[in-house]
Write a protein that holds these residues in place. Sequence first.
Motif, mmCIF file in Angstrom:
data_model
loop_
_atom_site.group_PDB
_atom_site.id
_atom_site.type_symbol
_atom_site.label_atom_id
_atom_site.label_comp_id
_atom_site.label_asym_id
_atom_site.label_seq_id
_atom_site.Cartn_x
_atom_site.Cartn_y
_atom_site.Cartn_z
ATOM 1 N N ARG A 60 9.418 10.306 -1.994
ATOM 2 C CA ARG A 60 9.233 9.781 -0.643
ATOM 3 C C ARG A 60 8.086 8.775 -0.637
ATOM 4 N NH1 ARG A 60 11.537 13.291 3.403
ATOM 5 N NH2 ARG A 60 12.463 15.138 2.430
ATOM 6 N N PRO A 61 8.165 7.751 0.205
ATOM 7 C CA PRO A 61 7.078 6.755 0.249
ATOM 8 C C PRO A 61 5.802 7.357 0.816
ATOM 9 C CG PRO A 61 8.690 6.336 1.983
ATOM 10 C CD PRO A 61 9.276 7.402 1.112
ATOM 11 N N THR A 62 4.693 7.144 0.144
ATOM 12 C CA THR A 62 3.397 7.682 0.560
ATOM 13 C C THR A 62 2.372 6.556 0.596
ATOM 14 O OG1 THR A 62 2.737 8.212 -1.714
ATOM 15 C CG2 THR A 62 3.899 9.931 -0.465
ATOM 16 N N THR A 63 1.355 6.744 1.409
ATOM 17 C CA THR A 63 0.233 5.832 1.483
ATOM 18 C C THR A 63 -1.051 6.638 1.423
ATOM 19 O OG1 THR A 63 -0.751 4.016 2.760
ATOM 20 C CG2 THR A 63 0.121 5.875 4.003
ATOM 21 N N SER A 64 -2.159 5.983 1.135
ATOM 22 C CA SER A 64 -3.424 6.692 0.932
ATOM 23 C C SER A 64 -4.147 6.867 2.263
ATOM 24 C CB SER A 64 -4.312 5.920 -0.043
ATOM 25 O OG SER A 64 -5.587 6.531 -0.150
ATOM 26 N N THR A 65 -4.877 7.968 2.380
ATOM 27 C CA THR A 65 -5.714 8.212 3.549
ATOM 28 C C THR A 65 -7.086 7.563 3.429
ATOM 29 O OG1 THR A 65 -6.556 10.292 2.599
ATOM 30 C CG2 THR A 65 -4.570 10.415 3.969
ATOM 31 N N ARG A 96 -7.217 6.721 -7.420
ATOM 32 C CA ARG A 96 -8.206 5.688 -7.172
ATOM 33 C C ARG A 96 -8.184 4.625 -8.261
ATOM 34 N NH1 ARG A 96 -12.066 8.779 -6.998
ATOM 35 N NH2 ARG A 96 -12.970 8.545 -9.051
ATOM 36 N N GLU A 97 -7.913 5.013 -9.500
ATOM 37 C CA GLU A 97 -8.049 4.082 -10.608
ATOM 38 C C GLU A 97 -6.774 3.306 -10.902
ATOM 39 O OE1 GLU A 97 -9.385 6.305 -13.890
ATOM 40 O OE2 GLU A 97 -11.394 6.627 -13.108
ATOM 41 N N ARG A 98 -5.608 3.875 -10.574
ATOM 42 C CA ARG A 98 -4.373 3.192 -10.918
ATOM 43 C C ARG A 98 -4.097 2.104 -9.900
ATOM 44 N NH1 ARG A 98 -1.319 7.167 -10.724
ATOM 45 N NH2 ARG A 98 -1.546 7.814 -12.879
ATOM 46 N N PRO A 99 -4.061 0.825 -10.275
ATOM 47 C CA PRO A 99 -3.822 -0.251 -9.310
ATOM 48 C C PRO A 99 -2.375 -0.294 -8.883
ATOM 49 C CG PRO A 99 -3.980 -1.144 -11.515
ATOM 50 C CD PRO A 99 -4.286 0.329 -11.629
ATOM 51 N N GLN A 100 -2.166 -0.769 -7.654
ATOM 52 C CA GLN A 100 -0.827 -0.930 -7.115
ATOM 53 C C GLN A 100 -0.550 -2.404 -6.909
ATOM 54 O OE1 GLN A 100 1.365 1.552 -6.672
ATOM 55 N NE2 GLN A 100 -0.164 2.882 -7.603
ATOM 56 N N PRO A 101 0.689 -2.837 -7.128
ATOM 57 C CA PRO A 101 1.002 -4.261 -6.974
ATOM 58 C C PRO A 101 1.007 -4.665 -5.519
ATOM 59 C CG PRO A 101 2.984 -3.011 -7.452
ATOM 60 C CD PRO A 101 1.836 -2.048 -7.582
ATOM 61 N N THR A 102 0.693 -5.924 -5.281
ATOM 62 C CA THR A 102 0.746 -6.464 -3.944
ATOM 63 C C THR A 102 2.176 -6.817 -3.591
ATOM 64 O OG1 THR A 102 0.298 -8.637 -4.865
ATOM 65 C CG2 THR A 102 -1.588 -7.363 -4.096
ATOM 66 N N VAL A 103 2.379 -7.249 -2.321
ATOM 67 C CA VAL A 103 3.721 -7.598 -1.872
ATOM 68 C C VAL A 103 4.202 -8.821 -2.631
ATOM 69 C CG1 VAL A 103 5.103 -8.249 0.123
ATOM 70 C CG2 VAL A 103 3.176 -6.677 0.379
ATOM 71 N N GLY A 118 0.782 -1.221 0.000
ATOM 72 C CA GLY A 118 0.000 0.000 0.000
ATOM 73 C C GLY A 118 0.812 1.267 0.000
ATOM 74 N N VAL A 119 2.052 1.217 -0.452
ATOM 75 C CA VAL A 119 2.961 2.367 -0.437
ATOM 76 C C VAL A 119 3.516 2.557 -1.836
ATOM 77 C CG1 VAL A 119 5.103 3.316 0.510
ATOM 78 C CG2 VAL A 119 3.542 2.045 1.985
ATOM 79 N N ARG A 120 3.596 3.809 -2.273
ATOM 80 C CA ARG A 120 4.191 4.144 -3.564
ATOM 81 C C ARG A 120 4.982 5.438 -3.427
ATOM 82 N NH1 ARG A 120 -1.074 6.214 -7.107
ATOM 83 N NH2 ARG A 120 -1.333 8.233 -6.072
ATOM 84 N N PRO A 121 5.922 5.716 -4.308
ATOM 85 C CA PRO A 121 6.727 6.941 -4.191
ATOM 86 C C PRO A 121 5.939 8.188 -4.557
ATOM 87 C CG PRO A 121 7.331 5.712 -6.159
ATOM 88 C CD PRO A 121 6.380 4.845 -5.393
ATOM 89 N N ALA A 138 -5.716 -1.656 -5.373
ATOM 90 C CA ALA A 138 -5.775 -0.227 -5.666
ATOM 91 C C ALA A 138 -5.078 0.561 -4.569
ATOM 92 C CB ALA A 138 -7.227 0.213 -5.814
ATOM 93 N N PHE A 139 -4.493 1.672 -4.938
ATOM 94 C CA PHE A 139 -3.821 2.520 -3.957
ATOM 95 C C PHE A 139 -4.825 3.177 -3.022
ATOM 96 C CE2 PHE A 139 -2.028 6.680 -2.733
ATOM 97 C CZ PHE A 139 -0.900 6.246 -2.052
ATOM 98 N N CYS A 140 -5.975 3.579 -3.544
ATOM 99 C CA CYS A 140 -7.028 4.206 -2.741
ATOM 100 C C CYS A 140 -8.363 3.600 -3.151
ATOM 101 C CB CYS A 140 -7.041 5.731 -2.929
ATOM 102 S SG CYS A 140 -8.316 6.586 -1.976
#
Length: 390
Positions: free
Chosen positions: A41-46, A149-156, A32-35, A172-174
């Motif tokens: 810097r590493p960021t996560t969604s609220t 919201r729409e761009r998916p993020q990879p899992t671990v 759940g973290v992306r640059p 998804a990131f958010c």
Amino acid sequence: MSFRKRNVGLSGSARSEGPAQTNSKDRIQLPGVRPSPVDGRPTTSTGTASLDALLAGHSGLVLGSTILIEESGTTDFAGALLRFYAAEGLLQGHHVHVLALPEQWGRELPGVFGESEKKETTPAETERMKIAWRYESLGQFGAGATTARERPQPTVGQPGPNGGAAQGPPIAFCHTFDLTKRLVHPAGSQMDFIQLEMNPTHSPFASTLERLHASVANSTPDTVHRIVIPSLLSPALYPPWSSQPQNILQFLQSLRALFAAYSNRLTALMSLPLSLYPRSSGLVRWVELLNDGVLELSPFPHSAEGDTTPSRGPSGAVEEPPQGLLQVHRLPMLHDRGSGVGTSETDWTFTLSRRKFTIKPFNLPPVEGDTGAQQAAGQEQKGKKADMEF
């Protein structure tokens, strides 16, 4: 006469043999973290896409940052943001810590907006700006609300676009949440409810800090922790002596020390009722200084009465009326010279619907009966739409 090529650097071979290539492979991928698009810097969604787009252009909450949400009146819009924040953490596999609330609060988190319902969107929601893909991730307000919201993020453990064995569907990131549904906690999710100490001779936050420090120190390096602190210093949740400066300020200072020690694994979101503790008091000013971001929610009087009749904007799309003002007092600028993009707006409006919490710039509508202003607003909207199409 020298026959050396002028476009070849003397230290080209030395640069290619550095340890940077090995370090990139050994870097831990946090769930759940992306640059950040600003400085990496590493960021996560609220859990709220429009709030992610507001946070200094990072398109999310930078790890190691805390956000204070102040709210005046008897409404609980800040509580909805905290629920989205906690629910997003559970879906991303983060360890969520909730302060001063019973376990019943965790069973009332909003559920994810269904995939079948996502197809039933309005034309205004599906219309996107036709710009280069490179500029979609720059964290611009409004564009980030859609791309995050729409761009998916990879899992671990999931590979990137270069190939490899997949270990599950992308996350998804958010996420988009529905307040009318209840979240089904994923298998293996971690959510702790930390109660305060009720002994008047001791600080009510002493045991809280010990539990937080032990939980973070004993967890694996790839575990991200989220701390939820609702209605800070409210008499309904906190003992009366918690508002003493030696207790609350020491707690926040110790919390910042914990964030400094584990800056790449911690985030926090807290709320404060301004009706009980106004911003003019010295205690609240110190609380604000000990947080990286400070937002203030000022609901309109009609919001409590349920007057939320939808209206149509200049483009003809149905728009929910704003339910209050959002003032940005501070954004998480991460060092002395500033690391982030400040907002040119001072006031924003927010709307809480069944599916999302939306933040928009504050604009006064045309006066009723002024047909010239309404037509000018419609033509300006059409002109902007025509300029974006190419």
